[in-house]
Write a protein that holds these residues in place. Structure first.
Motif, PDB file in Angstrom:
ATOM      1  N   ILE A  68       0.851  -1.226   0.022  1.00  0.00           N
ATOM      2  CA  ILE A  68      -0.006  -0.023   0.086  1.00  0.00           C
ATOM      3  C   ILE A  68       0.896   1.116  -0.116  1.00  0.00           C
ATOM      4  N   VAL A  69       0.538   2.236  -0.710  1.00  0.00           N
ATOM      5  CA  VAL A  69       1.358   3.455  -0.683  1.00  0.00           C
ATOM      6  C   VAL A  69       0.336   4.659  -0.102  1.00  0.00           C
ATOM      7  N   TYR A  70       1.078   5.331   0.616  1.00  0.00           N
ATOM      8  CA  TYR A  70       0.333   6.379   1.249  1.00  0.00           C
ATOM      9  C   TYR A  70       0.932   7.611   1.246  1.00  0.00           C
ATOM     10  N   GLU A  71       0.357   8.808   1.387  1.00  0.00           N
ATOM     11  CA  GLU A  71       0.949  10.304   1.550  1.00  0.00           C
ATOM     12  C   GLU A  71       2.010   9.927   2.400  1.00  0.00           C
ATOM     13  N   TYR A  72       2.942  10.823   2.353  1.00  0.00           N
ATOM     14  CA  TYR A  72       4.355  10.709   3.162  1.00  0.00           C
ATOM     15  C   TYR A  72       3.912  11.663   4.497  1.00  0.00           C
ATOM     16  N   MET A  73       4.362  10.932   5.646  1.00  0.00           N
ATOM     17  CA  MET A  73       4.320  11.902   6.757  1.00  0.00           C
ATOM     18  C   MET A  73       5.663  12.214   7.574  1.00  0.00           C
ATOM     19  N   SER A  74       5.900  13.291   7.323  1.00  0.00           N
ATOM     20  CA  SER A  74       7.368  13.919   7.435  1.00  0.00           C
ATOM     21  C   SER A  74       7.756  13.770   8.893  1.00  0.00           C
ATOM     22  N   ASN A  75       6.733  13.993   9.972  1.00  0.00           N
ATOM     23  CA  ASN A  75       7.126  13.955  11.249  1.00  0.00           C
ATOM     24  C   ASN A  75       6.874  12.853  12.054  1.00  0.00           C
ATOM     25  N   GLY A  76       6.827  12.011  11.296  1.00  0.00           N
ATOM     26  CA  GLY A  76       6.755  10.329  11.957  1.00  0.00           C
ATOM     27  C   GLY A  76       5.452  10.034  12.625  1.00  0.00           C
ATOM     28  N   SER A  77       5.679   9.184  13.700  1.00  0.00           N
ATOM     29  CA  SER A  77       4.357   8.981  14.397  1.00  0.00           C
ATOM     30  C   SER A  77       4.408   9.737  15.861  1.00  0.00           C
ATOM     31  N   LEU A  78       3.132   9.803  16.508  1.00  0.00           N
ATOM     32  CA  LEU A  78       2.975  10.297  17.763  1.00  0.00           C
ATOM     33  C   LEU A  78       4.220   9.541  18.826  1.00  0.00           C
ATOM     34  N   ALA A  79       4.207   8.033  18.578  1.00  0.00           N
ATOM     35  CA  ALA A  79       5.150   7.373  19.484  1.00  0.00           C
ATOM     36  C   ALA A  79       6.448   7.832  19.431  1.00  0.00           C
ATOM     37  N   ASP A  80       6.990   8.094  18.062  1.00  0.00           N
ATOM     38  CA  ASP A  80       8.133   8.506  17.849  1.00  0.00           C
ATOM     39  C   ASP A  80       8.562   9.685  18.662  1.00  0.00           C
ATOM     40  N   ARG A  81       7.576  10.948  18.496  1.00  0.00           N
ATOM     41  CA  ARG A  81       7.854  12.138  19.298  1.00  0.00           C
ATOM     42  C   ARG A  81       7.621  11.910  20.832  1.00  0.00           C
ATOM     43  N   LEU A  82       6.902  11.122  21.426  1.00  0.00           N
ATOM     44  CA  LEU A  82       6.731  10.904  22.704  1.00  0.00           C
ATOM     45  C   LEU A  82       7.681  10.303  23.570  1.00  0.00           C
ATOM     46  N   PHE A  83       7.985   8.915  22.538  1.00  0.00           N
ATOM     47  CA  PHE A  83       8.891   7.930  23.491  1.00  0.00           C
ATOM     48  C   PHE A  83      10.350   7.984  22.929  1.00  0.00           C
TER      49      PHE A  83
END
Length: 384
Positions: free
Chosen positions: A125-140
């Motif tokens: 599956i090909v999605y739009e790119y999310m440049s800031n990663g996941s919320l898990a990345d930013r929190l943990f």
């Protein structure tokens, strides 16, 4: 109408006649006009042959790679390419389910589908790119990036609530996500959250019909989930009963992690008298119910979660002095309500959205009238 036609054409193994006459288990005549059907060669080229340097994430479905694709023979775009895993828990129907759902959904807080690829045993599956990663990345994840401010965390939570509200009540049928967690909340260039990973989502009854719980076989409750079972509501985990209130419970756990800056299992481990829930499947009896007599297995862990409001060390240190007491009290009340043991006692997502917006308003008002640091100790005194 066109999208409905597309879904009708997007039939995986829809007839024996079709499957016997072609190796491609679907038709894409109309769907390809709406979404790109990429060749495997396209995606290999876009990701440098799925090189590890392009790897940006992994989960229960498989690995996710950053890629660069030419769209419409003109524009070039950065995309996220999710490749099916051969993990034992993966089910082919999850791929089909996610594609079919994403074809129907349009909301600023839901991930957008760009296209897909099916080539022999490859499902991508090909999605739009999310440049800031996941919320898990930013929190943990500890990295050089500045921690999320309290205001931004509230705004992200509000965006997720809006996306879930849309899934629950913005379509002809309720869609229950079933896998809400920070790893599945992605952040775009503007830090706007987008809900992803709809592979195990289920559709409820039409809104013209009386809503009723969906029964999922108990064994199936566990498959498709990666990591601990912390986010799953008690009724979902033990009775296989799925409603929109399951997502509300999961979102309550996310809210807890947002204010603590820690994974929920880490919070639990630090609480006196707390136990760690199982990460493996629970043995089921022949009738599909839990064989253990411990029916309160999950809820007993959360009898003590409220200690979070009593212990300053359980709040993310980056937020110390930055949370208005009134806002924090309102926020904790939302968590309380989302994590009610009885599904009927939990609010609907539309109400959660409004309550979070109110909490943000309280924070903004406090910031506008008080330029000094918020008294962190009085915060705990106020709400206890």
């Amino acid at each position: 109408m066109i999208r409905r036609m597309a879904l009708q054409c997007f039939c995986f193994g829809c007839s024996k006649k079709h499957s016997s006459s072609s190796k491609r288990p679907y038709q894409t005549t109309v769907l390809e006009e709406l979404f790109h059907h990429f060749s495997l060669a396209d995606l290999r080229k876009a990701t440098n042959n799925f090189h590890e340097n392009n790897l940006i994430g992994r989960g229960g479905f498989g690995k996710v790679y950053e890629g660069c694709l030419q769209l419409d023979h003109v524009a070039t775009a950065v995309v996220a390419v999710k490749v099916k895993s051969i993990h034992i828990y993966y089910k082919p129907k999850e791929f089909k389910n996610e594609i079919e759902l994403l074809c129907q959904l349009r909301h600023p807080n839901l991930i957008s589908l760009i296209g897909f690829c099916v080539h022999k045993d490859k499902e991508i599956i090909v999605y739009e790119y999310m440049s800031n990663g996941s919320l898990a990345d930013r929190l943990f994840e500890s990295d050089a990036r500045e921690p999320l401010s309290w205001k931004k965390r509230l705004e992200i939570c509000i965006g997720v609530a809006r996306g879930l509200h849309y899934l629950h009540s913005g379509l002809k049928r309720t869609i229950i996500h079933r896998n809400i967690k920070p790893a599945n909340i992605l952040l775009d260039d503007n830090m706007e959250p987008k809900i992803s990973d709809l592979g195990i989502s289920v559709q409820g009854a039409l809104f013209t019909e009386k809503p009723k719980p969906i029964q999922v076989r108990a064994k199936e409750t566990f498959t498709g989930f990666s990591g601990p079972l912390d986010y799953i509501s008690p009724e979902h985990l033990y009775q296989g009963t799925v409603t929109d209130k399951c997502d509300v419970y999961s979102f309550g756990i996310v809210l807890l992690e947002v204010v603590s800056g820690k994974p929920v299992n880490a919070i639990r481990n630090e609480m006196p008298g707390s136990q760690q829930p199982p990460n493996e499947e629970i043995e089921m009896s022949n009738n599909g119910s839990e064989s253990s007599s411990d029916d309160d297995h999950i809820s007993m862990y959360w009898d003590s979660y409220i200690m979070l409001r009593l212990r300053a060390e359980d709040i993310d240190p980056a937020l110390v002095g930055n949370i208005a007491p009134q806002c924090y009290a309102a926020y904790i009340d939302i968590i309380d309500r989302c994590l009610k043991d009885e599904p009927n006692e939990r609010p609907i997502m539309g109400e959660v959205e409004v309550l979070l917006e109110h909490a943000l308003t309280l924070q903004l008002e406090a910031d506008a009238t008080d330029t000094s640091d918020h008294d962190y100790l009085s915060l705990f005194t106020t709400i206890t």
